[in-house]
Write a protein that holds these residues in place. Structure first.
Motif, PDB file in Angstrom:
ATOM      1  N   UNK A  43      16.891 -63.104  70.649  1.00  0.00           N
ATOM      2  CA  UNK A  43      15.654 -63.664  71.197  1.00  0.00           C
ATOM      3  C   UNK A  43      14.578 -62.570  71.241  1.00  0.00           C
ATOM      4  N   UNK A  44      15.055 -61.386  71.621  1.00  0.00           N
ATOM      5  CA  UNK A  44      14.115 -60.282  71.767  1.00  0.00           C
ATOM      6  C   UNK A  44      13.461 -59.919  70.429  1.00  0.00           C
ATOM      7  N   UNK A  45      14.282 -59.948  69.379  1.00  0.00           N
ATOM      8  CA  UNK A  45      13.759 -59.533  68.082  1.00  0.00           C
ATOM      9  C   UNK A  45      13.385 -60.732  67.204  1.00  0.00           C
ATOM     10  N   UNK A  46      13.236 -61.871  67.833  1.00  0.00           N
ATOM     11  CA  UNK A  46      12.884 -63.046  67.033  1.00  0.00           C
ATOM     12  C   UNK A  46      11.374 -63.271  67.076  1.00  0.00           C
ATOM     13  N   UNK A  47      10.958 -64.294  66.381  1.00  0.00           N
ATOM     14  CA  UNK A  47       9.530 -64.548  66.271  1.00  0.00           C
ATOM     15  C   UNK A  47       8.908 -64.969  67.591  1.00  0.00           C
ATOM     16  N   UNK A  48       9.745 -65.385  68.521  1.00  0.00           N
ATOM     17  CA  UNK A  48       9.175 -65.832  69.785  1.00  0.00           C
ATOM     18  C   UNK A  48       8.924 -64.655  70.723  1.00  0.00           C
ATOM     19  N   UNK A  49       9.302 -63.441  70.271  1.00  0.00           N
ATOM     20  CA  UNK A  49       9.260 -62.281  71.163  1.00  0.00           C
ATOM     21  C   UNK A  49       7.875 -61.745  71.444  1.00  0.00           C
ATOM     22  N   UNK A  50       6.870 -62.181  70.736  1.00  0.00           N
ATOM     23  CA  UNK A  50       5.536 -61.650  70.982  1.00  0.00           C
ATOM     24  C   UNK A  50       4.481 -62.708  70.680  1.00  0.00           C
ATOM     25  N   UNK A  51       3.334 -62.555  71.308  1.00  0.00           N
ATOM     26  CA  UNK A  51       2.280 -63.543  71.080  1.00  0.00           C
ATOM     27  C   UNK A  51       1.106 -62.990  70.295  1.00  0.00           C
ATOM     28  N   UNK A  52       1.233 -61.742  69.795  1.00  0.00           N
ATOM     29  CA  UNK A  52       0.116 -61.117  69.079  1.00  0.00           C
ATOM     30  C   UNK A  52       0.299 -61.288  67.581  1.00  0.00           C
ATOM     31  N   UNK A  53      -0.847 -61.359  66.897  1.00  0.00           N
ATOM     32  CA  UNK A  53      -0.774 -61.529  65.447  1.00  0.00           C
ATOM     33  C   UNK A  53      -0.633 -60.185  64.751  1.00  0.00           C
ATOM     34  N   UNK A  54      -1.325 -59.185  65.284  1.00  0.00           N
ATOM     35  CA  UNK A  54      -1.287 -57.852  64.654  1.00  0.00           C
ATOM     36  C   UNK A  54      -1.275 -56.771  65.714  1.00  0.00           C
ATOM     37  N   UNK A  55      -0.648 -55.661  65.373  1.00  0.00           N
ATOM     38  CA  UNK A  55      -0.757 -54.465  66.207  1.00  0.00           C
ATOM     39  C   UNK A  55      -1.389 -53.393  65.327  1.00  0.00           C
ATOM     40  N   UNK A  56      -2.462 -52.819  65.803  1.00  0.00           N
ATOM     41  CA  UNK A  56      -3.101 -51.755  65.032  1.00  0.00           C
ATOM     42  C   UNK A  56      -2.790 -50.433  65.712  1.00  0.00           C
ATOM     43  N   UNK A  57      -2.293 -49.510  64.924  1.00  0.00           N
ATOM     44  CA  UNK A  57      -1.938 -48.204  65.474  1.00  0.00           C
ATOM     45  C   UNK A  57      -2.158 -47.133  64.436  1.00  0.00           C
ATOM     46  N   UNK A  58      -1.942 -45.880  64.818  1.00  0.00           N
ATOM     47  CA  UNK A  58      -2.119 -44.785  63.869  1.00  0.00           C
ATOM     48  C   UNK A  58      -1.128 -44.900  62.720  1.00  0.00           C
ATOM     49  N   UNK A  59      -1.454 -44.230  61.606  1.00  0.00           N
ATOM     50  CA  UNK A  59      -0.542 -44.213  60.456  1.00  0.00           C
ATOM     51  C   UNK A  59       0.813 -43.641  60.885  1.00  0.00           C
ATOM     52  N   UNK A  60       1.866 -44.182  60.353  1.00  0.00           N
ATOM     53  CA  UNK A  60       3.208 -43.694  60.700  1.00  0.00           C
ATOM     54  C   UNK A  60       4.208 -44.817  60.543  1.00  0.00           C
ATOM     55  N   UNK A  61       5.265 -44.706  61.305  1.00  0.00           N
ATOM     56  CA  UNK A  61       6.335 -45.693  61.184  1.00  0.00           C
ATOM     57  C   UNK A  61       5.938 -47.034  61.810  1.00  0.00           C
ATOM     58  N   UNK A  62       6.110 -48.088  61.017  1.00  0.00           N
ATOM     59  CA  UNK A  62       5.822 -49.440  61.527  1.00  0.00           C
ATOM     60  C   UNK A  62       6.772 -49.794  62.671  1.00  0.00           C
ATOM     61  N   UNK A  63       8.042 -49.409  62.472  1.00  0.00           N
ATOM     62  CA  UNK A  63       9.058 -49.730  63.472  1.00  0.00           C
ATOM     63  C   UNK A  63       8.744 -49.036  64.794  1.00  0.00           C
ATOM     64  N   UNK A  64       8.333 -47.763  64.686  1.00  0.00           N
ATOM     65  CA  UNK A  64       8.025 -47.006  65.901  1.00  0.00           C
ATOM     66  C   UNK A  64       6.847 -47.637  66.642  1.00  0.00           C
ATOM     67  N   UNK A  65       5.869 -48.117  65.863  1.00  0.00           N
ATOM     68  CA  UNK A  65       4.692 -48.733  66.476  1.00  0.00           C
ATOM     69  C   UNK A  65       5.088 -49.994  67.245  1.00  0.00           C
ATOM     70  N   UNK A  66       5.972 -50.802  66.626  1.00  0.00           N
ATOM     71  CA  UNK A  66       6.385 -52.048  67.283  1.00  0.00           C
ATOM     72  C   UNK A  66       7.291 -51.757  68.475  1.00  0.00           C
ATOM     73  N   UNK A  67       8.248 -50.838  68.276  1.00  0.00           N
ATOM     74  CA  UNK A  67       9.174 -50.536  69.375  1.00  0.00           C
ATOM     75  C   UNK A  67       8.435 -49.968  70.582  1.00  0.00           C
ATOM     76  N   UNK A  68       7.405 -49.140  70.305  1.00  0.00           N
ATOM     77  CA  UNK A  68       6.683 -48.537  71.431  1.00  0.00           C
ATOM     78  C   UNK A  68       5.703 -49.522  72.059  1.00  0.00           C
TER      79      UNK A  68
END
Lengths: 458, 268
Positions: free
Chosen positions: A44-69
């Motif tokens: 459930x946590x890692x499924x599509x229902x886990x967030x309500x945002x369309x995009x996360x904008x962050x500095x260049x780097x790991x996509x996974x790190x950006x989402x996990x943080x």
């Protein structure tokens, strides 16, 4: 006496073997329940229902790190982005909501992650299941109206025993060696109702107050240099642009400025955000409009070197399929093996007892019990062992989840409801018990075939 | 067959035939499965064997004849001691009468019904409902109390379990104070008394006792014998007791020797 009573008496007669067999079934089912519950929670946590945002904008780097943080708050932030960049997205016509996200500090008490954000954050849905889910606070309460206001997650309120009016301080940089406690205090003005997401164990403070904390404001010269680099602009032009702020800073350093007569305001150039959450404008007549806008922004950012835009749903799906999914498959496979071993255990226990019980079976047959009756008694014994073991396993499994959830939460930051259960339990557990019961078939056939005259003669 | 319904048919006796066939009533009795064997009522005989043969298959494919009974009968309420040497076929005979073992041919008429013609499940039900068996080594089930062992005798007949009847029987065999004791907690004599009570649980018309005193000491031997005989008499049940000991057989009003009527190798 019915067959189950007779079977129960027989089991009591061999109490040690029966208890051990039941425990082996219980352990198998407990493990299965635990894996299923974890599977459900993590899924459930890692499924599509886990967030309500369309995009996360962050500095260049790991996509996974950006989402996990940003979404799970279980990894360190990558770097920061200029506040001006956030303002650009706020004014973008494709964007409905642009929410600044600043984090890195924790609460001094309980070490919960602190997020500096705007009241807009609470206007965005925290999840889509598939309907957008909105934050709600317990009454009385509101969402970050003042500079030193805070809204706390349900878990924070429960663990720290905080309520409306509670005051707290932040630990700069989190629980690190060089971390220090900020002098300023925030006041709780809202307590969120449980969401079942990582928001439950977070503290949200007003972004204005967050910037006012010592060390959160970037030194002006350094900030101008960074902005020039980020936007590829002439540094002298920027210095000219921020002439007033530079003069104010110089006055501050000389010690000639008196802050007491007006509220200290942090210039925008000195502000930074860790990431920006975007909710795209939605068109009721065009379901794909928001998706297309997100894709467009992603492509735009890919061309430049400023930042990255990630779709949290995609990254979460990748995490799920590549890491969590494989681990869960292995765990489920192992659990299946354990259930098979439990079934074999039941079979061995009952089959071994058949040799010594052949005489008892023959006696029952001599008393008039039919072949089907004695084989049903043996099956009833297996049913009692497996159902008893299965129920015990359900209790043990959920007990394990109940006990382990705070430990998992403390160690990994993953929120685990202690009373969580998986709908798969309704199918998998009865099937497992059913398969274990099948292991009683061979002993029951042996009972069916017992030769009364020969056995009694021996 | 719908449970609860029964059908009666009256047949006239044939001249020269045994009374079991005279004015017999064929009745379908209700039972839990909705099926039951036809019962012949009004019989004066509790047991009749006619031309019964039984042999066992040998490993080499040949057959070993064990029973060859041309004619044997017991009247209702009669008590008979059947004496025979070890290996003479006594137990096989009892197994044939109780339906545990199917005979190769012949008639085994118990309480008016030829059980040799019944399939095994019907023989089992008949045994549970109409016969009482006392074994040489008691064969009580160790997981059950004395009372439960007696109740077990009622359970398999598909009839209602009568707890009061079980208590009364245990009282009658002198074990009213030990109803809740399991067999390992009872003496040998007490165990055999429980076995007697269990055999009578369903008010059988015929009780079969296979060397019931062989496992008890001489002091208990006569007590057990007296008990079985008295209780069977009180219950109106016939008793066929098998023994190899003449001193046991001598207390019975009728003693028969197996070798006199069992000629396994001869023409039955």
């Amino acid at each position: 006496m019915n067959l189950f009573t007779i079977a129960w008496k027989n089991l009591k007669q061999r109490s040690l073997a029966s208890v051990l067999t039941m425990v082996s079934v219980a352990l198998g089912v407990a493990l299965m329940v635990t894996v299923l519950v974890l599977h459900g929670v993590i899924g459930k946590m890692f499924s599509q229902s886990g967030t309500g945002y369309d995009l996360i904008i962050g500095p260049q780097g790991s996509e996974t790190q950006l989402v996990l943080s940003t979404v799970y708050r279980i990894d360190k932030p990558i770097e920061n982005l200029p506040w001006r960049y956030y303002l650009q997205w706020k004014d973008d016509p494709r964007v409905d909501l642009a929410i600044p996200f600043c984090f890195g500090d924790t609460t001094n008490e309980g070490n919960f992650p602190v997020i500096g954000t705007s009241p807009q954050f609470f206007k965005a849905p925290y999840a889509r299941t598939p309907e957008p889910q909105q934050f709600r606070v317990w009454n009385p309460g509101d969402f970050l109206q003042g500079t030193w206001d805070a809204v706390i997650g349900a878990e924070v309120a429960r663990k720290n025993q905080w309520g409306i009016g509670s005051q707290f301080q932040l630990l700069h940089g989190g629980n690190t060696e060089d971390g220090h406690v900020h002098d300023e205090k925030f006041t709780v003005k809202g307590v969120l109702k449980p969401t079942g997401t990582p928001n439950d164990r977070c503290v949200f403070v007003h972004v204005d107050g967050f910037f006012l904390l010592a060390g959160h404001e970037k030194p002006l010269i350094e900030a101008i240099q960074r902005e020039a680099l980020f936007f590829a602009e002439d540094i002298n032009g920027l210095k000219e642009k921020y002439k007033a702020e530079l003069a104010h800073a110089a006055e501050d350093e000389a010690g000639g400025h008196d802050h007491a007569h007006h509220a200290h305001a942090v210039p925008d150039v000195a502000k930074e955000v860790t990431s920006i959450l975007l909710v795209m404008k939605r068109d009721p007549t065009d379901q794909l409009a928001a998706t297309m806008s997100s894709l467009g922004i992603k492509q735009e950012l890919k061309k430049g070197m400023q930042a990255q835009a990630v779709n949290p749903i995609q990254v979460m799906s990748q995490i799920m399929s590549k890491l969590v999914g494989n681990l869960q498959t292995v765990l489920l496979f192992m659990t299946g093996l354990i259930i098979a071993v439990s079934g074999i255990g039941v079979f061995v226990s009952i089959y071994n007892s058949m040799a010594e019980r052949r005489r008892e079976i023959a006696i029952m047959r001599a008393l008039g019990a039919q072949r089907t009756t004695v084989s049903m008694i043996i099956l009833c014994e297996t049913v009692l062992l497996c159902v008893g073991g299965g129920l015990l396993g359900l209790v043990l499994g959920h007990g394990l989840v109940y006990v382990a959830s705070p430990i998992i939460e403390a160690r990994s930051g993953l929120l685990l409801d202690p009373r969580a259960w998986s709908p798969y339990e309704l199918v998998v557990v009865p099937i497992s018990i059913g398969l274990a019961i099948l292991s009683g078939l061979i002993p029951s056939i042996t009972a069916y075939r017992t030769d009364v005259a020969e056995t009694l003669a021996n | 067959m719908i449970p609860g319904l029964y059908f009666e048919a009256y047949t006239h006796s044939m001249p020269g035939r045994a009374p079991v066939d005279a004015w017999s009533v064929i009745r379908y009795t209700p039972c839990s499965t909705g099926w039951s064997a036809p019962m012949e009522m009004g019989s004066l005989m509790s047991l009749q064997l006619r031309n019964v043969k039984k042999s066992f298959r040998l490993p080499d494919g040949g057959r070993l004849p064990v029973l060859g009974v041309r004619e044997f009968s017991m009247n209702a309420g009669e008590q008979v001691a059947l004496i025979g040497s070890s290996g003479g076929g006594k137990t096989t005979l009892l197994n044939a009468i109780s339906g545990i073992t199917a005979v190769d041919e012949g008639e085994v008429i118990v309480d008016g019904l030829d059980i040799a013609k019944l399939p095994e499940p019907s023989r089992d039900r008949f045994r549970a409902q109409r016969l009482g068996i006392v074994f040489q080594s008691f064969h009580l089930l160790p997981a059950f109390t004395a009372l439960e062992n007696v109740l077990l005798g009622m359970t398999f007949g598909g009839q209602p379990v009568r707890r009061e009847r079980a208590r009364e029987l245990l009282d009658r065999v002198g074990l009213g104070h030990r109803m809740n004791h399991r067999p390992p907690m009872l003496s040998v004599g007490e165990q055999q008394r429980v076995a007697v009570a269990r055999a009578l649980a369903n008010s059988p018309k015929l009780v079969l006792a296979d060397e019931p005193t062989a496992s008890v000491d001489s002091a208990n031997q006569s007590k057990i014998l007296d008990l079985i005989r008295t209780v069977c008499e009180q219950e109106g049940a016939s008793l066929l007791l098998v023994t190899h000991a003449p001193e046991v057989a001598q207390v019975f009003p009728r003693v028969v020797t197996l070798a006199d009527f069992n000629q396994p190798g001869g023409a039955a």
